[in-house]
Design a protein around this motif. Structure first.
Motif, PDB file in Angstrom:
ATOM      1  N   ALA A 136      -3.135   1.819   9.018  1.00 16.10           N
ATOM      2  CA  ALA A 136      -2.072   1.506   8.050  1.00 16.10           C
ATOM      3  C   ALA A 136      -1.419   0.164   8.380  1.00 16.10           C
ATOM      4  N   LEU A 137      -1.174  -0.065   9.661  1.00 17.22           N
ATOM      5  CA  LEU A 137      -0.565  -1.341  10.072  1.00 17.22           C
ATOM      6  C   LEU A 137      -1.473  -2.511   9.700  1.00 17.22           C
ATOM      7  N   ALA A 138      -2.780  -2.317   9.947  1.00 19.07           N
ATOM      8  CA  ALA A 138      -3.730  -3.389   9.633  1.00 19.07           C
ATOM      9  C   ALA A 138      -3.794  -3.611   8.121  1.00 19.07           C
TER      10      ALA A 138
ATOM     11  N   LYS B 169       8.185  -6.359   0.358  1.00 20.22           N
ATOM     12  CA  LYS B 169       7.848  -7.790   0.439  1.00 20.22           C
ATOM     13  C   LYS B 169       7.674  -8.404  -0.948  1.00 20.22           C
TER      14      LYS B 169
ATOM     15  N   PHE C 176       0.844  -1.207   0.000  1.00 21.47           N
ATOM     16  CA  PHE C 176       0.000   0.000   0.000  1.00 21.47           C
ATOM     17  C   PHE C 176       0.874   1.249   0.000  1.00 21.47           C
TER      18      PHE C 176
ATOM     19  N   PHE D 159       0.067   5.227   0.602  1.00 21.79           N
ATOM     20  CA  PHE D 159      -1.022   6.118   0.993  1.00 21.79           C
ATOM     21  C   PHE D 159      -0.690   7.566   0.628  1.00 21.79           C
TER      22      PHE D 159
ATOM     23  N   MET E  99      -1.478  -3.241   6.024  1.00 25.17           N
ATOM     24  CA  MET E  99      -0.260  -3.948   5.598  1.00 25.17           C
ATOM     25  C   MET E  99      -0.265  -5.418   6.011  1.00 25.17           C
TER      26      MET E  99
END
Lengths: 236, 404
Positions: B301-303, A160, A89, A91, B305
């Motif tokens: 954001a952590l979730a 990753k 992601f 953002f 990812m």
């Protein structure tokens, strides 16, 4: 086989007591390694579609498939695992972890995957050099410029080696020159790693980097006519 | 380790708030350690005093503590000396002391008043250690060559009768046969027990003088003093089996003051402990709530990812554990300084109600207490944090990412 297929996806929100449909039966197919631009006016539902494709939001109806396998009925935990292994992601607001250095931010997804510290460092340094922040790895986000932060975010998304990167307005917080550099970087790295990128933007200048440009208008997807002229026929 | 590192970094995110929470936790631990340390010191002192006063185990006639006597020493022990000789052969027994309790009138010729008497063995004060303050004269001693009946008087009683050391008085009481008897005594010393009611009535004589006054060779009780306080319960059970025909009483059964104070302090300090823990809990809850609120977008954001909810929750719980752990460590150091400071710089507490003597304020610092209070605070921190963050980490990712 498509990397991801979106079939007849709908999504509505209730705004002020009235139902507002932002996605009205969307069909979309993403192929491995392609760079797809999603354009449209503000509030047209670009972010909603990106969130659904990124498996962080649920459609009201319709279904998504990943490598031909339907994701309908998958548990939240299963979708989390899928994102953990294969999704990246980027953002608009970078969303870096402020207490971590650039190095730790980039290696965070690798830590989730359980890579050794050595493997993490090798990959982080290689990516940092690729995005041009090799000398800034020990700095925290607060000590980086907007462009540098977005480079860190891109490196984090790529770390990753995901199959799909979801980028929501990645250049919105950047000046013109930096924005073009960042998109160029994202494009070249996606080619290098054969990563599919779905990028939402309202910046028309980005169209020349896209393999395919699709426009979201009144809840429906259209092939951007200008882009057809530039790049030939494209499909949604 | 990776989560621990990230949690550690997060503690530095808002240093002032972290330090404030940490210090509140530390003060809470200090408070718990200080109050429980003071309670433990008090219990220990009172226990020691009670054991010294009565002996670890008390031997009496089986009816003595259950029936009222019709005449003095009705429920006394015969052959006390033989019994003491048998008891002293046990290696656990440090000493034995026989006591005769009696009462009557004491007079200086012009004025008479009621007294409560104790006939004691001369080595009483050696065995008991310091249990009362000598205001004038001398206590009884083993090697005394004094002849004649002597007595120690409570301070208020001596003042009441206007006598001082060396003055003569007469003790009158009823013998075991119901006859009135009297003996002349000389004031050997004036003592203060710290309890005004006792000081106005107390007369202590040698046990032989008391027996002569009561015309009996019985004793009221035998106090058995052990070499090791911790063996009191076991020895009590041993004597119960060994002397089924006697009344065997454990020290705490007659330590009414000790029991009352302990019950009272347990309630007072228990409530204080709950209040302190509640303060610490709410402080950590507040910190964790604010932290979750401020980091909502980051949590999203952590979730996104691929960080699992459990991992995000674990991160906050580790942060709370670190606060609890560090706060406890600081608190233990502070409480250690408090305990040490009170030993170096003596602070006197005012006399408790019904007593005339103050006592030095001390706060025990024990490893068990330290471990228990730290464990409680850490568990509380984790619970408070878990309660505060559970809902926050489950917020839908899209909502979390949009959080302003």
């Amino acid at each position: 086989m498509s990397l991801m297929t979106v079939e007849n996806v709908t999504k509505s929100y209730r705004v002020g007591g009235a139902e507002q449909t932002v996605l009205a039966g969307i069909d979309l197919s993403l192929q491995a390694g392609e760079f797809v631009g999603l354009v449209g006016p503000s509030g047209c539902g670009k972010t909603t579609l990106l969130n659904i494709c990124g498996l962080i939001d649920q459609p009201d109806s319709g279904q998504l498939s990943w490598h031909g396998q339907s994701l309908k009925g998958e548990s939240g935990a299963a979708l989390t695992e899928l994102r953990r292994r294969t999704f990246g992601f980027v953002f608009q607001q970078f969303n870096l972890i402020p207490v971590m250095s650039a190095r730790d931010n980039i290696s965070y997804p690798l830590m989730l995957l359980g890579l050794s510290r050595k493997a993490q460092n090798e990959r982080v340094e290689s990516l940092a050099n690729a995005v041009g922040i090799g000398s800034l790895l020990d700095k925290r986000p607060a000590h980086l410029s907007g462009g540098q932060r977005q480079r860190v975010a891109i490196a984090r998304a790529l770390a990753k080696r995901p199959e799909l990167i979801i980028a929501d307005e990645p250049t919105a917080s950047l000046d013109e020159e930096t924005a073009l550099t960042v998109v160029d970087l994202l494009r070249s790295l996606s080619r290098e790693f054969n990563t599919t990128v779905l990028v939402a933007t309202h910046d028309a200048r980005l169209s020349r980097w896209c393999d395919r440009l699709i426009r979201l208008h009144q809840g429906h997807l259209q092939v951007d006519p200008g882009h057809v002229e530039l790049f030939g026929e494209a499909t949604v | 380790m990776k989560w621990l590192f990230l949690a550690w970094l997060n503690l530095g995110r808002n240093r002032r708030r972290t330090i404030a929470t940490l210090m509140l936790t530390a003060i809470g631990v200090t408070g718990i350690m200080a109050t429980s340390g003071f309670a433990l010191y008090t219990y220990d002192s009172l226990r020691e005093f009670a054991m010294r006063d009565s002996g670890h185990v008390i031997l009496t006639h089986p009816e003595f503590y259950h029936e009222q006597e019709d005449y003095p020493l009705q429920f006394g022990l015969d052959n006390a000396q033989t019994l003491e000789q048998t008891l002293i052969r046990d290696r656990q027994v440090r000493d034995t002391l026989s006591t005769v309790e009696f009462s009557g009138l004491i007079t200086n010729g012009n004025k008479s008043t009621i007294f409560i008497g104790e006939g004691v063995e001369p080595e009483l004060f050696q065995v008991r250690g310091p249990s009362m303050r000598l205001d004038a004269g001398r206590l009884f001693g083993v090697s005394d060559a004094d002849s004649g009946a002597q007595a120690l008087l409570g301070k208020s009683l001596a003042d009441n009768l206007k006598v001082s050391v060396g003055d003569g008085l007469t003790l009158m009481s009823t013998t075991v046969d119901g006859a009135l008897n009297a003996i002349d005594i000389t004031v050997r010393g004036v003592v203060s027990t710290g309890v005004p009611a006792m000081d106005s009535r107390l007369v202590m004589t040698r046990i032989t003088d008391a027996q002569r006054l009561l015309n009996s060779d019985r004793v009221t009780r035998i106090g058995v003093y052990l070499t090791d306080n911790d063996q009191a319960d076991a020895f009590y059970h041993q004597l119960t089996e060994q002397y089924p025909h006697l009344g065997v009483t454990a020290w705490h059964e007659r330590a009414f003051f000790y029991t009352s104070v302990r019950n009272l302090y347990n309630r007072i300090f228990g409530v204080m402990g709950v209040v302190i823990l509640a303060m610490v809990g709410f402080a950590i809850f507040n910190t964790a709530s604010m932290s979750v609120m401020e980091r909502t977008r980051e949590i999203g954001a952590l979730a996104a990812m691929g960080t699992r909810n459990g991992e995000i929750l674990r991160l906050f719980l580790i942060e709370a554990t670190l606060i609890g752990l560090l706060g406890s460590l600081v608190g233990l150091v502070l409480s250690g300084c408090l305990s040490g400071g009170l030993i170096l710089f003596e602070v006197q507490m005012p006399p408790p109600p019904g007593q005339t003597e103050g006592y030095p304020l001390q706060v025990y610092w024990s490893v068990v207490m330290a471990m228990a209070s730290s464990a409680i605070v850490i568990v509380l921190a984790v619970l408070a944090s878990g309660f505060a963050t559970f809902k926050g980490v489950r917020k839908p990712i899209v909502e979390a990412l949009d959080y302003a």
